[in-house]
Design a protein around this motif. Structure first.
Motif, mmCIF file in Angstrom:
data_model
loop_
_atom_site.group_PDB
_atom_site.id
_atom_site.type_symbol
_atom_site.label_atom_id
_atom_site.label_comp_id
_atom_site.label_asym_id
_atom_site.label_seq_id
_atom_site.Cartn_x
_atom_site.Cartn_y
_atom_site.Cartn_z
ATOM 1 N N GLU A 68 83.031 20.950 54.552
ATOM 2 C CA GLU A 68 82.639 22.239 53.990
ATOM 3 C C GLU A 68 83.768 23.241 54.138
ATOM 4 O O GLU A 68 84.425 23.297 55.189
ATOM 5 N N ASN A 69 83.992 24.031 53.090
ATOM 6 C CA ASN A 69 85.003 25.085 53.100
ATOM 7 C C ASN A 69 84.311 26.435 53.010
ATOM 8 O O ASN A 69 83.799 26.807 51.966
ATOM 9 N N LYS A 70 84.292 27.159 54.112
ATOM 10 C CA LYS A 70 83.718 28.506 54.127
ATOM 11 C C LYS A 70 84.776 29.533 54.513
ATOM 12 O O LYS A 70 84.459 30.631 54.959
ATOM 13 N N SER A 71 86.056 29.170 54.335
ATOM 14 C CA SER A 71 87.153 30.001 54.824
ATOM 15 C C SER A 71 87.353 31.286 54.034
ATOM 16 O O SER A 71 87.926 32.252 54.539
ATOM 17 N N GLY A 72 86.909 31.308 52.764
ATOM 18 C CA GLY A 72 87.213 32.435 51.893
ATOM 19 C C GLY A 72 88.447 32.206 51.047
ATOM 20 O O GLY A 72 88.809 33.060 50.229
ATOM 21 N N PHE A 73 89.114 31.051 51.196
ATOM 22 C CA PHE A 73 90.302 30.712 50.418
ATOM 23 C C PHE A 73 90.049 29.438 49.621
ATOM 24 O O PHE A 73 89.471 28.469 50.134
ATOM 25 N N ASN A 74 90.511 29.445 48.374
ATOM 26 C CA ASN A 74 90.465 28.252 47.545
ATOM 27 C C ASN A 74 91.688 27.399 47.842
ATOM 28 O O ASN A 74 92.827 27.873 47.747
ATOM 29 N N LEU A 75 91.460 26.144 48.167
ATOM 30 C CA LEU A 75 92.540 25.248 48.538
ATOM 31 C C LEU A 75 92.855 24.317 47.379
ATOM 32 O O LEU A 75 91.987 23.964 46.585
ATOM 33 N N PRO A 111 84.497 28.660 58.908
ATOM 34 C CA PRO A 111 85.383 27.528 59.213
ATOM 35 C C PRO A 111 85.510 26.562 58.044
ATOM 36 O O PRO A 111 84.737 26.584 57.087
ATOM 37 N N ILE A 112 86.515 25.724 58.122
ATOM 38 C CA ILE A 112 86.585 24.498 57.332
ATOM 39 C C ILE A 112 86.183 23.394 58.295
ATOM 40 O O ILE A 112 86.893 23.136 59.272
ATOM 41 N N ARG A 113 85.067 22.753 58.045
ATOM 42 C CA ARG A 113 84.521 21.891 59.087
ATOM 43 C C ARG A 113 84.008 20.566 58.532
ATOM 44 O O ARG A 113 83.717 20.433 57.342
ATOM 45 N N LEU A 114 83.908 19.611 59.441
ATOM 46 C CA LEU A 114 83.316 18.310 59.183
ATOM 47 C C LEU A 114 82.050 18.243 60.031
ATOM 48 O O LEU A 114 82.108 18.443 61.247
ATOM 49 N N TYR A 115 80.913 17.979 59.406
ATOM 50 C CA TYR A 115 79.658 18.028 60.147
ATOM 51 C C TYR A 115 78.683 17.012 59.590
ATOM 52 O O TYR A 115 78.871 16.450 58.499
ATOM 53 N N SER A 116 77.611 16.786 60.348
ATOM 54 C CA SER A 116 76.531 15.897 59.923
ATOM 55 C C SER A 116 75.281 16.731 59.707
ATOM 56 O O SER A 116 74.875 17.485 60.598
ATOM 57 N N PRO A 117 74.632 16.641 58.521
ATOM 58 C CA PRO A 117 73.376 17.369 58.301
ATOM 59 C C PRO A 117 72.326 16.925 59.308
ATOM 60 O O PRO A 117 72.294 15.766 59.745
#
Length: 884
Positions: A692-699, A676-682
């Protein structure tokens, strides 16, 4: 004397014989029932019914025998979602579908004589049996699926059909074809019923579905609105499905667009295949609301595909007495403009479970320990601690208000009765003109289809010619006529070819796919390169080899190669070969590693050709995309047939492109991502937000924006200083100036960073947000980029208060672009030039929508005498006056 005696004797014998015959007949009729002489009317009716049932059974037996002699037995073609709606005397399913929506169909069939391999083809047809034209295109479309039948074994064949959005009446034909393309059996044509724009499916999956029959007659479902014509169109079609049998859930979420709510009660998880499970999860993320009967279901879901989305965990079995539900009862019995309703009466403690809320799980208003919900993407999941069909709960006069406002999360209502001519009517508080508006009846939202659209259906009165007025009309004025004006025939979720997003995609695509004449610089550069290669470089090479005379021999070869290179480059530039251009929008929801990808593809060919589009993902659907809203076929025009096929992979086959012309295709699919591309709290710092960008695509050109839902407005109420209504563009710009944001720029896959402080935006008139940053990014980019500003402009659109369910929600959003054609779609024949760009719209996080609160009043306030709670059985209904 002898003759007279004989006559007398014979006459006596005859009289004795007639008497005996009458006595015998009387006795016989007494023994057999006399067809009604000694039977009561009830016995006669029972005998008649028995005879009719015997005749029906005999007819069925004969039909079964005849079927065995047929090569094929093919059942009725039915929309899968309405397969369980049995409301006819013959026991047939109601065939309901929404116009403009993709629909999964089901059709039982069997081969009696031998194994069979072929295909089943279906199409929406006009009264003459001809497939209906795709509006504003020169095409008609069929859908086909393989039909592989083993001798003597029944099979249910699924298919997917796009219902024409302009259909007023709908017939659907199905044809069984062999591998040679010939008919294997006679075609079947079935009439289907079109659902109104505001009506959606309400699916109940339960081990005992009959327990939920009360839903069909609640006011929240029936939506009473009795006008002068007595019309009353329900908001929902309630589908009761056995959770232990094959479930009427399509495997493709893009055919779930007509489903608003799902109730889950002891569903056998083995009855859901992986595709159905994935579709349900996607449906929730795009706005669907799943309501789970907790006491019987939560325990089995702890390790299921839904485990990450549950709002609470199940604890011990407990009982709820009167004191445990008093706050709940009192809170949902109040009516601000009416009398409080009779509270719940707990005849015996309710059996239930203890709920342990998870992070993100919150109690429904006045329902702590009873009902919890959790947002999931744009949608939500609700669980109950008590039985949803608890008798005391369902028979409570306030249950319908709780169902509407809490379980369904719909706005508050107001009930009225208009004199003696009009019966009970229900309106949305503060939105009486939107009684039949899909924004109030479904929480599902697909950005590419629904953003910035209207979905109301309203009665509009218009005057008619005075010569046609009724006698005695007041003042001699023209008699008004009332007509229904529908914004979108399919409501929300309709396959939308002319909505704001599609129009933006069309504008960007037409600009990007246009024929371009080479600039003068192209000719100068080609000539300079040619002269450099032909004269100095050619001479230098052979001078070094000591064979200068060979330079004359190579000159013609260099000229030929140069000509081919120039022609090739010119072809790529002006389109004298095949070219493919794609503008796309990918919408992401929360932490889900799948995106809804909408593609607008343009295919250009210098020569006439036929193209196929094949998709890697089974969720894909596609159809020809109209170039504008004005084109219609002329008389005598022959439409081309395109086929949407689902074999090993979905494909759109037979798209004809005339010479030197461009044809456009609209397709959608669920695209799996690496993550996902997500907004999260550690976990070690819950106050820190990271993206975080874990999509596999460079934006690239990435912007993070935040919309405070309290700043949302009614678009129709935004006006200029002189009182005139603002233009839609200016309304949007004013909304942008209420956003906060940050320009991130490039955001590569696999990276994460803290969310920087967001600053208020100031957007100049006629520009996009972050216009200066975009201009600098374009200057630093090597190569030409497609202009996708129309689609980027739409990506900054947020729901406003005209969306009663999502309009006031806070939201963090990422908006960026990918300058390439995304994988998952292949066009054949292959184009020599392929260009594309994708707008990425990621809904990172939304706040909970505020609850609408209780209804303004109740039906008991306006119909105190004779009003019965619609969800009660007649023999169980209390005196309505007791509810006051």
């Amino acid at each position: 004397m002898r003759m007279d005696g004989c006559r007398s004797s014979c006459a006596g014998a005859a009289r004795r014989w007639n008497t005996s015959l009458l006595l015998a007949l009387f006795a016989l009729t007494s023994l057999t029932g006399c067809g009604g002489c000694n039977q009561t009317p009830a016995q006669q009716a029972a005998a008649k019914k028995a005879r009719e049932q015997a005749e029906i059974a005999e007819a069925k037996k004969r039909a079964e025998e005849e079927k065995k002699n047929k090569p094929f037995v093919i059942g009725r073609l039915t929309p899968l979602l309405s397969e369980n709606l049995i409301e006819t005397e013959e026991g047939f399913s109601l065939r309901l579908a929404k116009p403009g929506h993709w629909t999964t169909t089901i059709q039982p069939m069997k081969a009696n004589l031998a194994d069979f391999e072929g295909r089943i083809t279906i199409a929406a047809v006009d009264p003459s049996g001809t497939p209906m034209a795709i509006p504003h295109t020169p095409y008609e479309m069929t859908s086909s699926r393989p039909a592989v039948l083993a001798k003597g074994r029944g099979k249910r064949v699924e298919n997917e059909l796009l219902i024409p959005s302009n259909a007023e009446k709908l017939n659907v034909v199905s044809e069984l074809l062999n591998n040679a393309g010939s008919l294997a059996d006679a075609p079947l044509t079935e009439p289907w019923t079109l659902m109104p724009s505001h009506q959606y499916f309400f699916i109940v999956l339960a081990r005992e579905p009959a327990r939920y029959g009360f839903l069909k007659v609640t006011d929240a479902v029936k939506a009473p609105f009795q006008d002068l014509n007595g019309t009353e169109i329900p908001h929902y079609r309630v589908v009761l499905a056995d959770g232990n049998k094959p479930l009427p859930l399509p495997p493709n979420v893009l055919t779930w667009t007509s489903v608003a709510y799902v109730v889950w009660d002891e569903v056998n998880l083995d009855r859901l295949d992986p595709a159905q499970q994935e579709a349900l999860v996607d449906w929730i993320h795009w706005g669907g609301r799943l309501i789970i009967n907790g006491p019987d279901s939560l325990d089995s879901l702890r390790a299921s595909f839904l485990k990450d989305y549950l709002p609470a965990d199940v604890g011990e079995r407990i009982a709820f007495d009167q004191a445990a539900i008093d706050d709940f009862s009192n809170g949902w019995s109040q009516r601000p403009a009416g009398k409080p309703l009779k509270p719940i009466s707990v005849t015996k403690p309710w059996s239930g479970v203890q709920l342990k809320p998870r992070d993100g799980g919150k109690a429904l208003p006045h329902a702590d320990k009873l009902f919890y919900e959790r947002p999931v993407g744009a949608g939500s999941v609700v669980v109950s601690a008590v039985q949803l069909a608890e008798r005391d709960l369902v028979n409570w006069p306030g249950f319908d208000g709780f169902l509407n406002g809490a379980l369904l999360r719909r706005p508050a209502r107001e009930f009225t009765v208009d004199g003696d001519d009009v019966g009970l009517q229900s309106f949305w508080v503060d939105a009486k003109e939107r009684v039949r508006d899909a924004y109030f009846t479904t929480p599902l939202r697909w950005f590419a289809r629904d953003a910035a659209t209207s979905a109301n259906a309203r009665d509009v009165a218009t005057p008619v010619n005075a010569s046609n007025q009724y006698y005695g009309w007041q003042g001699g004025a023209a008699m008004p006529e009332t007509s229904l004006v529908v914004d979108r025939a399919g409501g929300l979720g309709e396959w939308n070819e002319f909505g704001p997003v599609s129009e933006a995609g069309r504008d960007a695509l037409v600009d990007a796919a246009g024929v371009r004449v080479p600039a003068a610089s192209f000719v100068v550069i080609c000539l300079a390169v040619y002269l450099v290669v032909l004269v100095p470089l050619n001479w230098m090479v052979f001078y070094a080899l000591g064979r200068v005379e060979w330079a004359w021999i190579s000159a013609p070869l260099i000229a030929l190669a140069g000509t081919m290179a120039v022609v090739r480059q010119a072809q790529l530039d002006i389109g004298f070969v095949r070219s493919q251009t794609e503008i796309a929008l990918m919408e992401l929801q929360g932490d889900l590693p799948r995106g809804h990808l909408t593609r607008y593809t343009a295919i250009y060919s210098s020569l006439s050709d036929t193209y196929d589009l094949e998709f890697e993902n089974s969720s894909a659907v596609a159809s020809p995309f109209p170039r504008d809203e004005t084109w219609t076929p002329a008389i005598g025009d022959v439409l081309s047939t395109v086929a949407f096929e689902k074999y090993d992979q979905p494909r759109l086959r037979g798209v004809e492109v005339s010479s030197a012309s461009t044809q456009m295709i609209h397709s959608e699919q669920m695209l799996p991502l690496d993550g996902p591309i997500r907004l999260y709290s550690p976990s070690n710092n819950p106050r820190l937000l990271q993206i975080e960008n874990k999509s596999g695509f460079n934006l690239s050109d990435v912007a993070i924006v935040f919309r405070d839902g309290s700043n949302a407005v009614e678009p129709a109420k935004v006006t200029r200083a002189d009182g005139a209504a603002e233009s839609p563009d200016e309304v949007q710009r004013q909304g942008w100036n209420k956003l906060k944001g940050f320009w991130l720029g490039d955001f590569k896959s696999g990276t994460a960073l803290p969310l920087p402080p967001l600053q208020p935006l100031a957007v100049a008139k006629g520009e996009l947000p972050f216009a200066a940053e975009r201009a600098r990014s374009t200057q630093l980019t090597s190569g030409e980029r497609l202009n996708i500003d129309p689609l980027l402009r739409m990506a900054f659109w947020f729901p406003q208060l005209d969306d009663p369910i999502h309009g006031s929600r806070d939201e963090y959003r990422l908006i960026g672009r990918i300058d390439e054609v995304l994988p998952g779609s292949v066009v054949s024949p292959t184009a020599s030039q392929t260009t594309g760009a994708t707008v990425v719209l990621a809904h990172l996080r939304r706040s909970d929508a505020p609850f609408p609160g209780v209804d303004k009043n109740s039906p008991l306030d306006v119909q105190p005498q004779g009003r019965k709670n619609a969800y009660e059985f007649e023999d169980e209904m209390p005196d309505p006056s007791e509810g006051n």
